[in-house]
Scaffold this active site. Structure first.
Site, PDB file in Angstrom:
ATOM      1  N   LEU A  83       0.892  -1.245   0.023  1.00 39.62           N
ATOM      2  CA  LEU A  83      -0.150   0.048   0.078  1.00 39.62           C
ATOM      3  C   LEU A  83       0.955   1.364   0.036  1.00 39.62           C
ATOM      4  CD1 LEU A  83      -3.066   0.459   0.190  1.00 39.62           C
ATOM      5  CD2 LEU A  83      -2.827   1.034   2.472  1.00 39.62           C
ATOM      6  N   ARG A 142       5.039  -4.638   5.025  1.00 41.72           N
ATOM      7  CA  ARG A 142       5.801  -5.293   6.112  1.00 41.72           C
ATOM      8  C   ARG A 142       5.928  -4.486   7.376  1.00 41.72           C
ATOM      9  NH1 ARG A 142      11.656  -5.515   3.285  1.00 41.72           N
ATOM     10  NH2 ARG A 142      10.444  -3.533   2.178  1.00 41.72           N
ATOM     11  N   ILE A 149      -0.112  -5.843 -10.989  1.00 41.42           N
ATOM     12  CA  ILE A 149       0.548  -4.568 -11.906  1.00 41.42           C
ATOM     13  C   ILE A 149       1.923  -4.317 -11.305  1.00 41.42           C
ATOM     14  CG2 ILE A 149      -1.744  -3.854 -12.634  1.00 41.42           C
ATOM     15  CD1 ILE A 149      -1.649  -1.862 -10.208  1.00 41.42           C
ATOM     16  N   ARG A 187       5.469  -6.200 -10.534  1.00 42.49           N
ATOM     17  CA  ARG A 187       6.529  -6.918 -11.369  1.00 42.49           C
ATOM     18  C   ARG A 187       6.504  -8.164 -11.701  1.00 42.49           C
ATOM     19  NH1 ARG A 187       7.924  -2.598 -13.071  1.00 42.49           N
ATOM     20  NH2 ARG A 187       9.671  -1.592 -12.687  1.00 42.49           N
ATOM     21  N   ASP A 192      -0.286  -7.649 -15.909  1.00 43.54           N
ATOM     22  CA  ASP A 192       0.061  -6.635 -16.812  1.00 43.54           C
ATOM     23  C   ASP A 192       1.751  -6.888 -16.935  1.00 43.54           C
ATOM     24  OD1 ASP A 192       0.189  -4.170 -18.161  1.00 43.54           O
ATOM     25  OD2 ASP A 192       1.109  -3.259 -16.586  1.00 43.54           O
ATOM     26  N   GLU A 250       9.385 -11.036 -19.254  1.00 46.75           N
ATOM     27  CA  GLU A 250       8.475 -10.274 -20.350  1.00 46.75           C
ATOM     28  C   GLU A 250       9.576  -9.579 -21.164  1.00 46.75           C
ATOM     29  OE1 GLU A 250       6.583  -7.525 -17.582  1.00 46.75           O
ATOM     30  OE2 GLU A 250       7.887  -5.824 -18.630  1.00 46.75           O
ATOM     31  N   HIS A 271       2.466  -4.839 -20.270  1.00 47.96           N
ATOM     32  CA  HIS A 271       3.020  -4.162 -19.355  1.00 47.96           C
ATOM     33  C   HIS A 271       2.559  -2.836 -19.665  1.00 47.96           C
ATOM     34  CE1 HIS A 271       6.582  -3.220 -16.290  1.00 47.96           C
ATOM     35  NE2 HIS A 271       5.728  -2.265 -16.426  1.00 47.96           N
TER      36      HIS A 271
HETATM   37  C1  8YV Z   1       7.929   1.306 -16.991  1.00 49.42           C
HETATM   38  C2  8YV Z   1       7.352   0.636 -14.851  1.00 49.42           C
HETATM   39  O1  8YV Z   1       8.970   2.470 -16.844  1.00 49.42           O
HETATM   40  O2  8YV Z   1       7.572   2.641 -13.779  1.00 49.42           O
HETATM   41  C3  8YV Z   1       7.787   1.512 -13.698  1.00 49.42           C
HETATM   42  O3  8YV Z   1       8.471   0.808 -12.888  1.00 49.42           O
HETATM   43  O4  8YV Z   1       7.330  -0.688 -14.977  1.00 49.42           O
HETATM   44  C4  8YV Z   1       7.033   1.440 -16.199  1.00 49.42           C
HETATM   45  O5  8YV Z   1       6.252   2.479 -15.879  1.00 49.42           O
HETATM   46  C5  8YV Z   1       7.666   1.555 -18.496  1.00 49.42           C
HETATM   47  O6  8YV Z   1       7.041   0.291 -18.946  1.00 49.42           O
HETATM   48  C6  8YV Z   1       8.766   1.742 -19.537  1.00 49.42           C
HETATM   49  O7  8YV Z   1       9.859   0.893 -19.380  1.00 49.42           O
END
Ligand code: 8YV
Length: 307
Positions: free
Chosen positions: A147, A170, A225, A227, A251, A256, A274
């Site tokens: 959050l 955490r 959304i 990693r 996403d 990827e 993404h």
């Molecule tokens: C990427 C993102 O920057 O901000 C982040 O951490 O994963 C995205 O906004 C965008 O996909 C370009 O690499």
């Protein structure tokens, strides 16, 4: 004479162009990079797709700053940078609302089946009978893992959709009305929808694996959304294959832009390339902040948004 920077991967035509107009840019993916070409590099401009590891830093004796196009900097070895006195920046704040919008879109989609419904119409299946009822969004329990700024922006949206909200971090977040669950598995057991908005990196790798998916259960949905690395993909595929969770909306992916074929075979899975921050307005703001971080570092020896 122009200062020299290294770009570790292409970002966007607009930002790549501005960087090249302002500095003497070495492009790691395209230019020859013998030691002499790297000797005078003072800053690296990178992105979550490319990153900057210790081995690259070792090739840059004059490096002072790493400027990351993105809020997530899990591909930058920050400890190695600190050890070398190299400062690192990211792009916080400018993308929260767009990433939260996409998170809400994925929640709505995976529960209501909008993309699956679109596939159904295009395939001509409607004339043979109706699309089966999906599951409602309002009144559902949304568990937010992480959050922070993006998680909070998502919570504001989910409140408008009359979802109830809890989270796992955490440490407790002060001054918010939502209950905290002590672990991801506890939160997953409570939630109908588990959404991941936490940073990637070694500390959170596979924080969602078989136990957490088991806790989420056959009527629960996973939305990622954050990693790809935070979800154990093999465990997710197994859970989907055996109907141990209700569905997933993703996403981001571990490897990827490569997405496992089996994920593509599930109709209760939504897959996006993404797109979290991918609006023209937000990408422009990220480009500006990235450029301004680099420019301020060269002009004043400081970053605007250091990590
Ligand atoms: C990427 C993102 O920057 O901000 C982040 O951490 O994963 C995205 O906004 C965008 O996909 C370009 O690499």
């Amino acid at each position: 004479m122009k200062q020299k920077i290294l770009q570790s991967g292409p970002i966007s035509p607009a930002l790549d162009g501005r960087l090249a107009e302002t500095w003497d840019v070495v492009r790691l993916w395209a230019d020859p990079t013998p030691a002499e070409a790297l000797a005078d590099i003072r800053a690296v401009v990178t992105s979550p797709g490319a990153g900057c590891d210790a081995a690259l830093m070792d090739r840059l004796p004059k490096l002072g700053a790493i400027v990351n196009f993105g809020v997530g900097y899990d591909k930058v070895d920050v400890a190695a940078a600190r050890a070398r006195g190299v400062v690192v920046s990211n792009t916080p704040g400018v993308l929260d609302e767009c990433v939260a919008d996409l998170g809400m879109a994925l929640i709505l989609d995976v529960l209501r089946g909008t993309v699956a419904g679109d596939r159904f119409v295009r395939a001509g299946s409607w004339t043979s009978g109706p699309f089966p009822p999906a599951t409602r969004v309002w009144g559902k329990r949304l568990g937010i893992v992480g959050l922070g700024r993006i998680g909070s922006a998502l919570a504001r949206r989910a409140e408008a959709f009359r979802m109830s909200i809890a989270y796992h971090n955490r440490s407790p977040v002060e001054g918010i009305p939502y209950p905290r669950h002590a672990s991801v598995a506890d939160l997953a057991a409570w939630a109908d929808v588990l959404v991941l908005t936490l940073p990637g990196g070694a500390a959170t790798r596979h924080i969602v694996s078989s136990d957490e998916l088991e806790a989420l259960g056959p009527n629960g949905f996973l939305v990622n959304i954050a990693r790809g690395s935070v979800v154990d993909t093999a465990a997710l595929i197994a859970a989907l294959r055996h109907g141990r969770i209700g569905g997933a909306a993703l996403d981001v992916f571990e490897n990827e832009p490569h997405v496992p074929d089996e994920l593509k075979s599930f109709d209760n899975v939504v897959l996006l390339p993404h797109l979290g921050s991918a609006t023209r307005e937000t990408r422009r703001a990220m480009e500006d902040l990235t450029f301004d971080n680099a420019a301020t570092w060269f002009a004043e020896g400081r970053l605007i948004t250091p990590v």
